[in-house]
Design an enzyme around this catalytic site. Sequence first.
Site, PDB file in Angstrom:
ATOM      1  N   ASP A  14       0.817  -1.219   0.000  1.00  0.00           N
ATOM      2  CA  ASP A  14       0.000   0.000   0.000  1.00  0.00           C
ATOM      3  C   ASP A  14       0.850   1.268   0.000  1.00  0.00           C
ATOM      4  O   ASP A  14       0.645   2.169   0.825  1.00  0.00           O
ATOM      5  CB  ASP A  14      -0.947   0.027   1.204  1.00  0.00           C
ATOM      6  N   GLU A 179     -11.405   0.418  -3.083  1.00  0.00           N
ATOM      7  CA  GLU A 179     -10.721   0.940  -1.898  1.00  0.00           C
ATOM      8  C   GLU A 179      -9.476   1.707  -2.326  1.00  0.00           C
ATOM      9  O   GLU A 179      -9.220   1.904  -3.512  1.00  0.00           O
ATOM     10  CB  GLU A 179     -10.338  -0.210  -0.963  1.00  0.00           C
TER      11      GLU A 179
END
Length: 518
Positions: A14, A179
């Site tokens: 991420d 997301e």
Amino acid sequence: MKYTNPIISGFHPDPSICKVAEDYYLVTSSFEYFPGIPLFHSTDLVNWNQIGHVLTRESQLPLTREHSFVPSQGIYAPTIRHHNGRFYVITTNITIRKSFYVWADNPEGPWSEPIFLEGLMGYDPSLFFDEDGKVYLTYASFPGIGPEGILQTEIDIESGKILSESQLIWEGTGGCSPEGPHLYRVNDWYYLMIAEGGTENGHMVTISKSKNPYGPFESNPYNPILSNRSTKLPIQATGHADLVQATDGSWWAVFLGIRPVKSTKLHHLGRETNLAPVQWSEQGWPVIGSNGRADVIYDTKSKLLNNRIPWEEKEDFNNVSLSPVWNFYRNPPLGSWSLTDKPGFLTLYGQPCTLNDTESPIFVGRRQQHFNCDVSTLLNFTPSEDGEEAGLAVFMNENYHYEIAKTVRQGKSLILFRRRIGSMLKVEKEIEVDQQTVVFKLKSTDKSFTFSFLTAAGEEEVIGVGETSFLSTQIAGGFTGIYFALYATGNGKSSTTPAHFDYFNYISNDESEGRSKL
């Protein structure tokens, strides 16, 4: 000049990036490891140096589990941004199910106490500072709570107060788990980039644009703009990207990806940080990598990029603080470790908690970052009570790990090799020894971990082998990667004897991989 992915190997998922003058700063998820949110610096986008962590105090990062049965809690998907001379990192602590941000005037810190976003029912938050002074908070909705998709509101950046009702601004292209949103303004357009497809082999990056920050957002007809799904490329599960524009005007994307073991779909190093160039189409859409695919090697004419160097790390524990590569598993108990009680050694004081528990074990570890590597450590430890134990572990989570350790039972000093594979816990082998000091060694390949120790005569004796496949994400679950950890435990009680580790050596044997260096 060529560079090789990943640019930050091992469990670094991420990634989020920002540029300040000639410098780049990057953060990644850290889940239940403490300190939290590793922070990296670079001047060329390829060679990264870890300068610390964002969350270094338990008040910033409480990790005591409320729901012990769920693996990989803690910090999910931070975003880093810089505005008006100040750095901001925003994220979600899944352990307490709260989103918050912290700020600092200097990236090295100190970082503020958390400013919680009260009432926010979502995760993967991101900040966007618009030209008119408004600050937008963009995030993904929690599954099963409200509409599934990307929501947005405005906040007061000084107080964290939410200023408007959240609005659903994009549901994505139909892939599961929309997301990881990031909002950008490029020329007169607002671009909303997200991840879809789940963080497995179907992972992808999609994008939309609008003239208004709340939309309506027009989906790119060529989505996804990045995905290696349904290919045989060495990097898989590519997604969760962030964009940055370099000083020379070129655009780049950082994103996560995995490297499965050859001839399998299993991976155990974790999701890693990768880099790919970005081109803009005539229609105003970004194209990441090689027409939406991520390669291992890129040949670019950019002057920003440098080659990498071989990796060899020797930690002698001679400093008064641990280097940034080291982590604890959850918040360490006060007084459970020291670098000064015996100068030149890492001292661990075993507690009742073991590596199998959902509490905080006495554990100091660092990520495995190469398939093929050698690890060694020297342990000075003379346990006096049955159950006192210290050693070297290969650790995915409390349910999946291997370890070589020194212990005592009924007055006998033993070296053991143990496997923990789900509900199966077994000591595979024990050898009686008469050594106060012992060197533990670990040889890793893409398929196995081989554990050995040096006898009193200096001969290397293999005590056990563990398959990497049993510690893969597909078997062990969760969202992390392998750690090599030094640990101590009293196995249900506090140890009376401290364990002293003199050094920790880590050498990569992967010829194609190196260590980023400024």
